[in-house]
Design an enzyme around this catalytic site. Structure first.
Site, PDB file in Angstrom:
ATOM      1  N   ASP A  46       0.544 -10.310   6.030  1.00 22.02           N
ATOM      2  CA  ASP A  46       0.605 -10.119   4.602  1.00 22.02           C
ATOM      3  C   ASP A  46      -0.565 -10.892   4.015  1.00 22.02           C
ATOM      4  OD1 ASP A  46       1.630  -9.687   2.026  1.00 22.02           O
ATOM      5  OD2 ASP A  46       2.553 -11.677   2.072  1.00 22.02           O
TER       6      ASP A  46
ATOM      7  N   ARG B 203      -7.388 -11.990  -9.043  1.00 20.69           N
ATOM      8  CA  ARG B 203      -6.298 -11.068  -9.402  1.00 20.69           C
ATOM      9  C   ARG B 203      -6.373 -10.828 -10.892  1.00 20.69           C
ATOM     10  NH1 ARG B 203      -2.098 -11.913  -5.562  1.00 20.69           N
ATOM     11  NH2 ARG B 203      -0.462 -11.658  -7.098  1.00 20.69           N
TER      12      ARG B 203
ATOM     13  N   ASP C  89       5.410 -13.935   3.981  1.00 23.47           N
ATOM     14  CA  ASP C  89       6.168 -15.001   3.331  1.00 23.47           C
ATOM     15  C   ASP C  89       7.196 -14.488   2.347  1.00 23.47           C
ATOM     16  OD1 ASP C  89       4.281 -14.078   1.510  1.00 23.47           O
ATOM     17  OD2 ASP C  89       4.439 -15.936   0.363  1.00 23.47           O
TER      18      ASP C  89
END
Lengths: 1130, 314
Positions: free
Chosen positions: A403, A582, A777
């Site tokens: 991930d 982001r 996670d």
């Protein structure tokens, strides 16, 4: 939307909600008290009475145990028994069973203790108009209970009333999902007012209709009806067992689900048991060994039948085979003899192997969890091992699926840049730590927060979120479910708009340069992974209503009304994305009073629709989330964890393929790829992002043609989730797999949790010899973690769901390197050796009996004392291998860590294969032969006694044979150990001595009993020790037995030197063969024909290398303050 | 952070796998030297064993095929063979008999006895049934029973195949030209101490037995031989046998003809390592030799490559 997504792309939760069909109707007071389960829980499997039968049943469902039980039965048949009818295999068998049973019992006692503790907890229950303290186990459905501050909820209950006059209660769900932020629950207005007077609980009658018990944690829908009115209730009024009450004095609730029907209990179903590849291989070898055993039994029996047929008459004078009138039918003889030999050869199948392996893995696991170098100090997270039976699997990983957010990155968001009205703010440098607020790393001297122009932006940051606060020692703490929001709200604070708290009316209190301002929040439409945006409706002081919306660019930009700065902002967004930041777009719109009121009515209606709430709310929200006005854009940095690039580099050097699966957009993923060393500029990137099957096919084929040209170096495949849906279809999957073979890196972007698991499954299916490891996670990685051979959970900020689903858990991604390179590799090496050795020692134990058959007409002479024989595996040769398997270190850990080459050992499965396994067995055959010949000829040919001249009998030889077996086996452990400790040598020594001690005791000191089998061998052990030839035999046997191996190795070395020499002479620079090891090609994959000519011209490298830009968003649904009924506050 | 609640693992040597350890890593050259060393060791041991074995004087005389013993042995069992000593045999001298091709270690044979009975307990027919089948009664023994207590149907004591087939040849040795008057063969130290003390006891009522189980020849017979060709101690001569001729008179009772067996009498001295055995010594010499040569080759090659070609073989 382009063509329709396949259903598997839907989030798991949604699919599940469709599945709950049944309805639970609770009338109360309840007429029949036994309608529902009680609240007592029982997770323990056994009680005093059932332990033995149940546990035995479980253990005898293993085929090995059944096999040994059958042997025990055969042993008690006198005609074939070699042990005088005594089923003495039961000794080691019961030992093995006892060890397992004790382990089970201890685990069960632990469970039963915690059960008891849970069941005994006190709770207030309404009985006869009073609050009475009862135990948790006494709670029943439809009871009315009162929970005090900081207490846990004893069952799943419906919130009726709470101390807060508005009905707001806070809960903590740490035990459920590991999240430490507080969540809101809201009592329905009707119940809150109706039950104002406590007496009303006692006279209350009514019905609750709700779903049947189910395991979907964040879903509850129902209707509570009383006094002719029905009130819809939902997750907002639903309190789960396992969570606790915080910041609220008390609540009163109605028990809905109890005991094993509570959501937490329904969720704790045990995960599927994973078995390591090594264990699978081992099981195959057990079958082969067993077949070999049968073959040998048959061979011995055939020989005996033949001998019997020819010699029964001539030997009648002393064997009386004819006289006794026994059936002389060769078939009868064969069958009887076959079973006799089966009993003699019982130990070919190592009885103690599984127990030893389990014990060893348990200890290895505890060493892993005790390793300080993979202990994450700052969060106090040691490595965790949930399933130690995969220890060796860690040493053979071919694929890592990782991930991104929270796994490669820290998941600590820092506000970095923004774009307002076409202006970009924020520099690349870092803020001094003393000026720094958490989650903000913004520097720009040109930005003036007090400028009126920017106030909309900052207000948006301060208002549009779902954070709640908690005051601890005068310091305000933000509790957020999304780290992005934390960054945004802190940024607002940094710019002077400090969010202080929400008041009881859900107004936000904001501190604007010293003055408190209240902002009324009217509605919150939550973030969800489908909507990818969240919206807040506020009332402005001037009576106007404003919609504030933030979300992913791809979602929000189409919803903008159009305006001056969109172009610039879009450019800025691209730039932000290129830097790996982001991004979020902020937008807003004003509504008039009427517009809002109309909309709100629809919204409330939607909220009341129990069945289709989500869908209808989404529809209604579409209405106000359009024609928005652009406010700005934010850029948040999610920094990489420490040492991630280094770890990735090493892992790749070891030959492990790393795939990154992320929900981010392609561009963000690429940038992260660069920053963590996955991608480099020399790589050619093959990007597949089309969304129709045909286009994806073309792109794949194009990529495949491109990769034929190996001169351009490495390739990286970047594929979007939508393309992946198509590419993973059966007809395209072979091409995809083939393409990934050629690519050093694969990045999958925009993938859903289910897709992550699908990708893992695809690789597992198409590469059956590979071992996959998934690391993540968050809750969205759980599917992937359970799908992979090995699942690693990163204990981080996103709760503990991933950790609980995982097999191993660590605190940092970079620890993976140590976990694999050191623990995985060494566990693989040691466990592989342990398995081989276990077979070796058992074959070595049994095979002398076969050889001795040559001297005893294969009559089935059990040479050994039967008790000594059975103690072999549990006493004389049990411990040294355990010490080896737990503590042996082949190469210093620092070297293992720094040199990825060492990992290839396990990657290529070099230590356990059929040939290696049988080499061990062969070695045992050879050594067994040496032992038998040496012992028999040394002992039985002549007297070893100078003064008495007495001859030694068969039993003396047998003591020597057995002794040599024990001796060689214990020495063998030392010869293949790389590190020797004082206690490991001591244990080897004691194990060997224990045999001598035992045999002397048995044969010279214990009284003679038939069942001890010590009559015939009386005195033989002392005789053996007195015979001077014994010692020469031991030394030479040891020498011949063990020096074969080094000689064999020396020959290999000499050959390789000669080879090297020859290549040097030929002046060919030797290429490093190991690094150019080609990937295993699977013949099973049939790649469809590709028309190369079609693509011959196309590959335009520049096209592939074009930099793309993009955006990211994260967040999680389900944590917004539950302000769904704004009328309530009016 | 609460110190008590910290999950930090302890820093002990065991937990961190930092225990002190050794590894015996040998370079190839050292390994070569090791082989040379071991080779020399075995050569020495081998020589010692061989020379000890050679110092043993052993005479083996097969007699079942000797004309004197072969003819009419069932009716006239007494026969005489000659033993010629060309050197003196120092005491003690041991007399063994050897039988070939007889599987005393056959599973059916060597467990065919009742241990309680042998240890002096009176056993009923039922008690011995599972151990002594098919030799359970006096009748099964095929003996001419002359003791009046015994009849063909009473329990055989000792029972079982092993006892039934008790070796019953006897030997006497008479000097012919050796200068001593007689050769005394004693039978008091033939069986092991444990045999005499624990394993074999006569029943309190000796009349129940068809033979004396405390007879040491019986004990020796009952001790299972490991190979189908075996020798067993028959007697011990506690004085020197001077050089010369001896006559061995054999009471030739035991029937080995059915299974193609051979019978022999062995007269032997012992060395410090026991009886004559060339096998172990020769094996030591061979292994030692190979190991020595192999080790030398490795060392030689190692040095050659290192010095001349500059290649290290490690």
């Amino acid at each position: 939307m382009k063509d329709a997504l396949i259903p598997s792309a839907l989030p798991e939760e949604k699919k599940a909600s469709v599945l709950v069909k049944g309805e639970r109707v609770i009338n109360f007071p309840l007429e029949n008290i036994n309608t529902f389960l009680t609240n007592s829980i029982k997770t323990c499997k056994y009680n005093c009475l059932t332990f033995l039968p149940k546990n035995m049943f479980e253990q005898f469902s293993k085929s090995a145990n059944v096999y040994f039980l059958i042997i025990a039965i055969l042993q008690s048949v006198p005609q074939i028994s070699v042990t005088g009818g005594i089923p003495n295999i039961l000794l080691p068998l019961s030992f093995v069973l006892t060890v397992s049973a004790i382990k089970d019992l201890l685990e069960d006692i632990k469970r039963s203790k915690s059960d008891k503790e849970e069941n005994m907890r006190p709770i207030l229950k309404r009985v006869n108009g009073q609050w009475a303290t009862v135990r948790w186990s006494e709670i029943r459905v439809s009871d009315i209970i009162k929970v005090q501050k900081n207490d846990f909820f004893p069952s799943d209950i419906l919130l009726l009333q709470c101390s807060d006059p508005k009905g707001m209660a806070y809960i903590e769900t740490k035990n459920l999902d590991g999240e430490t932020n507080l969540k809101h629950k809201l009592a329905s207005k009707e119940t809150q007012t109706y039950f104002k007077n406590e007496a009303s609980y006692d006279s209350y009658t009514g019905t609750v209709k709700c779903e049947d018990p189910n395991s979907i944690i964040y879903q509850f829908n129902g209707v509570i009806s009383f006094k002719n009115i029905s009130i819809p209730v939902s997750n907002e009024q639903f309190l789960l067992r396992g969570s606790s009450l915080k910041n609220t004095d008390w609540i009163v609730g109605l028990v809905i689900y109890t005991g094993h029907q509570t959501k937490i209990m329904l969720n704790s179903a045990s995960a599927r048991k994973k078995t390591s590849r090594l264990e699978g291989q081992m099981n195959n070898q057990i079958i082969y060994i067993f077949l070999m055993q049968l073959a040998l039994c048959a061979a011995c029996s055939i020989y005996y039948s033949y001998w019997y047929y020819h010699n029964r008459k001539v030997t009648d004078i002393y064997l009386e085979l004819v006289t006794s009138g026994e059936s002389s039918d060769p078939v009868y003889q064969f069958v009887m003899q076959f079973f006799t030999w089966l009993l003699i050869f019982t130990n070919f199948v190592p009885i103690s192997l599984l127990v030893t392996l389990e014990m060893v893995r348990f200890m290895q696991a505890s060493l892993i969890s005790k390793d300080l170098k993979i202990y994450y100090e700052s969060d106090d997270i040691p490595a965790g091992v949930q399933s130690s039976n995969l220890n060796e699997e860690l040493g053979q990983v071919n694929y890592i699926f990782s991930d991104k957010t929270g796994t490669l990155t820290r998941n600590v968001m820092e506000f970095k840049k923004m774009s307002i009205k076409g202006m970009k703010f924020g520099e690349n440098g870092h803020l001094d730590s003393d000026k720094k607020l958490p989650h903000v790393d913004f520097i720009d001297p040109n930005f003036d927060p007090t400028n009126y122009e920017f106030s909309d932006f900052i207000v948006h940051l301060a208002v549009c979120h779902t954070i709640i606060t908690e005051e601890k020692d005068g310091v305000i703490e933000y509790k957020a479910s999304s780290p992005d929001e934390l960054a945004l709200v802190n940024a607002a604070r940094f710019f002077g708009f400090k969010f202080i708290s929400r008041d009881s009316d859900q107004n936000l209190i904001i501190d604007v340069s010293g003055t408190e301002v209240r902002v009324a929040i009217l509605n919150i439409i939550e973030f969800s992974s489908d909507r990818k945006r969240m919206t807040v409706v506020i009332r402005l002081p001037n009576g106007m209503h404003r919609v504030l919306c933030k979300g992913a660019d791809s979602i929000l930009l189409p919803r903008l009304r159009g305006g001056p700065y969109i172009e610039e902002t879009y450019k800025h967004l691209e730039e932000f994305a290129c830097e790996g930041l982001r991004t979020l777009v902020l937008a807003q719109k004003d509504l008039t009073e009427n517009e809002y009121k109309n909309w709100n009515l629809q919204y409330i209606a939607a909220m009341k629709d129990i069945l289709n709430r989500e869908k209808r709310v989404a529809e209604v929200s579409e209405y106000i989330e359009r024609d928005l006005e652009l406010v700005g854009a934010t850029a948040i940095e999610d920094r990489l964890q420490e040492k991630v690039p280094e770890a990735i580099k090493s892992l790749r050097e070891a030959g492990i393929k790393i795939w990154v699966l992320t929900g981010d957009k392609i561009e963000t993923a690429i940038n992260i790829g660069f920053s963590c060393n996955l991608l480099s500029n020399s790589m050619t990137r093959i990007i597949i992002e089309k969304s129709s099957t045909q286009e994806v096919k073309e792109e794949l084929e194009q990529g495949l043609v491109l990769t034929r040209d190996t001169s351009t170096g490495d390739y990286a495949l970047i594929i979007s989730g939508e393309s992946l849906l198509r590419a993973a279809k059966p007809e395209l999957a072979p091409i995809l797999v083939k393409l990934t073979d050629y690519c050093r890196v694969v990045l999958c972007c925009r993938v859903s949790p289910q897709q992550k698991a699908d990708i893992v499954k695809l690789v597992r299916l198409s590469k059956p010899h590979s071992i996959t490891l998934a690391i993540g996670d968050g809750a969205n990685d759980v599917n992937m973690i359970t799908a992979a051979h090995v699942g690693i959970g990163l204990a981080g900020l996103e709760g503990s769901q991933a950790v609980r689903a995982s097999d191993y858990s660590i605190g940092q991604f970079s620890y993976l390197q140590r976990l694999l390179f050191i623990h995985g590799r060494e566990c693989y090496r040691r466990n592989a050796t342990l398995i081989c050795f276990n077979f070796y020692k058992n074959v070595l134990l049994v095979i002398p009996l076969l050889y001795y058959g040559m001297f005893s007409a294969f009559s089935g002479q059990l040479l050994y004392n039967m008790w000594t024989y059975q103690l072999f595996n549990i006493m004389f040769c049990a411990m040294p291998i355990v010490v080896y398997a737990v503590l042996d270190i082949q190469i210093p850990h620092s070297e293992l860590q720094s040199n990825p080459e060492f990992y290839r050992l396990g990657l290529h499965g070099k230590l356990f294969s059929t040939s290696i396994f049988w080499f061990w067995v062969l070695e045992a055959f050879v050594q067994g032969l040496i032992i038998v010949l040496m012992s028999i000829f040394t002992i039985c040919m002549t007297s070893g006694d100078k003064y008495y001249g007495q001859m030694d009998n068969m039993y003396v030889a047998s003591k020597l044979i057995f002794g040599l077996v024990v001796f060689l086996v214990n020495i063998k452990v030392i010869t293949f150990s790389y590190s020797h400790y004082w206690f490991s040598i001591l244990i080897s020594l004691l194990s060997t001595l224990s045999y001598i001690g035992f045999t002397v005791l048995l044969n010279d000191y214990l009284p003679i009993y038939t069942w001890l089998d010590n009559y015939d061998s009386r005195g033989s052990s002392v005789k053996l020790l007195k015979n001077p030839n014994t010692y020469s035999a031991i030394v030479i046997c040891f020498f011949i037995g063990f020096m074969i191996h080094p000689i064999y190795k020396a020959i290999l070395t000499i050959r390789s030197i000669r080879k090297l020499h020859r290549t040097k002479v030929a002046n060919e620079p030797s290429s490093s063969s190991s690094s150019s090891d080609s990937e295993e090609k699977d013949p099973e994959i049939v790649v469809p024909e590709i028309d190369i000519s079609k693509w011959e011209i196309t590959p335009d490298k520049e096209k592939w290398k074009n930099k793309h830009t993009g955006f990211a968003f994260s967040g999680e649904a389900g944590h917004a303050p539950q302000v769904t009924d704004p009328e309530y506050y009016l | 952070m609460d110190a008590e609640k910290s999950n930090k693992p302890g820093n002990s040597a065991l937990k961190q796998q930092k225990l002190k350890s050794w590894s015996f890593k040998m370079s190839k050259i050292v390994l070569g030297f090791f082989y040379i060393f071991c080779g020399s060791f075995f050569l020495i041991i081998g020589s010692v064993i061989v020379s000890e074995s050679n110092s043993v004087i052993e005479h083996k005389l097969r007699y079942d095929n000797v004309d004197a013993c072969k003819a009419d042995w069932k009716t006239r069992p007494l026969c005489t063979i000659k033993l010629e000593l060309d050197e003196k045999m120092p005491s003690p001298v041991f007399v063994y008999y050897e039988i070939t091709n007889m599987y005393q270690n056959h599973r059916r044979y060597n467990k065919n006895r009742d241990i309680k009975q042998l240890m002096g307990k009176t056993q009923s027919k039922n008690d011995i049934d599972s151990y002594c089948d098919p030799v359970k009664t006096m009748g099964d023994l095929g003996l001419i029973v002359n003791n009046y207590y015994l009849n063909a149907k009473s329990v055989a004591n000792p029972c079982g195949l092993m006892a039934k087939t008790f070796f019953n040849d006897t030997y006497t040795i008479n000097p012919i030209t050796s200068g001593i008057a007689e050769v005394k063969i004693s039978f008091d130290e033939l069986a092991w101490e444990t045999d005499k003390d624990e394993k074999f006891k006569n029943n309190d009522n000796m009349h129940l037995q068809w033979t004396d189980v405390e007879n040491q020849h019986f004990m020796v017979w009952m001790s299972t031989a490991g190979l189908p060709t075996f020798k067993k101690l028959w007697g011990k001569i506690k004085h020197d046998l001077p050089k010369g001729q001896y006559a061995i008179t054999i009471q030739n009772n035991y029937d080995i003809s059915d299974f193609d067996g051979e019978k022999a009498i062995i007269v032997s001295t012992t060395s410090g390592l026991g009886g004559k055995m060339s096998f172990l010594g020769i094996l030591c010499l061979i292994v030692g030799g190979i190991s020595f040569l192999g080790g030398s080759a490795v060392v030689g090659l190692g040095f050659y490559l290192k010095k001349i070609k500059g290649i290290s073989i490690d």
